[in-house]
Design an enzyme around this catalytic site. Structure first.
Site, short mmCIF file in Angstrom:
data_model
loop_
_atom_site.label_atom_id
_atom_site.label_comp_id
_atom_site.label_asym_id
_atom_site.label_seq_id
_atom_site.Cartn_x
_atom_site.Cartn_y
_atom_site.Cartn_z
N LYS A 50 0.82 -1.20 0.00
CA LYS A 50 0.00 0.00 0.00
C LYS A 50 0.86 1.26 0.00
O LYS A 50 0.64 2.18 -0.78
CB LYS A 50 -0.93 -0.02 1.22
N ASP A 82 -5.99 -0.13 0.73
CA ASP A 82 -5.97 -0.31 2.18
C ASP A 82 -7.26 -0.99 2.60
O ASP A 82 -8.02 -1.45 1.76
CB ASP A 82 -5.79 1.04 2.89
#
Length: 209
Positions: free
Chosen positions: A120, A138
């Site tokens: 991420k 996320d």
DNA sequence: AACTCGGGGCA
DNA sequence: TGCCCAGAGTT
């Protein structure tokens, strides 16, 4: 067809949440990278409290690579997971100096080789620093896109692939912002506020949990 | 796949 | 005041 649903949801969410705000205001690539690492499992608000002192003391990879961990730890204490992050920051800075000539790498693979940088965070840096097409997945993105029926993947990599196939790159930033905003305010992990949701009953998960 | 790491926000 | 939340690394 996921794309048709996506268009509808995109429009409704955009009407509701508006344009993206400015979240990560670090123009220096190294400092942005460090802020992203610190942001794991925390909020930008918490990170912004400690970065002025942190970057005043360690403005460059070279300075941070030479930090004493006890000293750096004091500067980021107050944020969660500070021991992990102290280690990550120093080792990350060292690797940037030793393996990347002091420059922030611009590929996903190289970024993920840096301590503290996962899938991420690497995507955030690619997008913000290098303007490269990347979609940070996320938990909000994962959960909201799944509930909307836009993705079905069980891994973040699969979800990233699915979600980026729905929209042209120019719209990713807006769509990402919408999923995050929605996940934080209405489409929450527990007790989602379906009656207040702009997507409403068009959502396949409406009031089903 | 399950667990750990720390503190903020909110019931 | 105790539970839930947000990623990366390790086992």
């Amino acid at each position: 067809m996921a794309r048709d649903k996506a268009e509808l949801f995109f429009r409704k969410l955009k009407d509701y949440y508006g344009k993206p705000g400015t979240a990560l205001n670090y123009s220096n690539p190294f400092q942005l990278l460090i802020a992203v690492i610190l942001s794991a499992q925390t909020t930008d608000k918490q990170v912004n409290k400690i970065t002025p002192n942190l970057f005043s003391r360690y403005p460059t990879p070279e300075k941070m690579a030479g930090a004493r961990s006890e000293e750096l730890e004091k500067l980021i204490k107050g944020i969660g997971l500070y021991r992990n992050k102290t280690r990550a920051l120093i080792n990350c800075a060292k690797k940037i100096v030793n393996d990347f000539s002091g420059e922030i790498p611009d590929t996903r693979e190289d970024l993920m080789s840096l301590p503290g940088v996962g899938r991420k965070s690497a995507n955030v840096v690619l997008a913000v620093v290098f303007g490269k097409a990347s979609f940070p997945v996320d938990t909000h993105v994962f959960r909201v896109s799944w509930r909307l029926g836009l993705t079905s993947g069980k891994t973040p990599d699969k979800v990233e692939e699915e979600i980026t196939s729905i929209y042209p790159e120019e719209e990713w930033i807006v769509f990402h912002h919408l999923l995050i905003s929605h996940g934080r305010t209405i489409c929450k992990a527990r007790k989602p506020l379906c009656p207040e949701c702009p997507v409403g009953k068009d959502c396949p998960s409406y009031q089903s949990f």
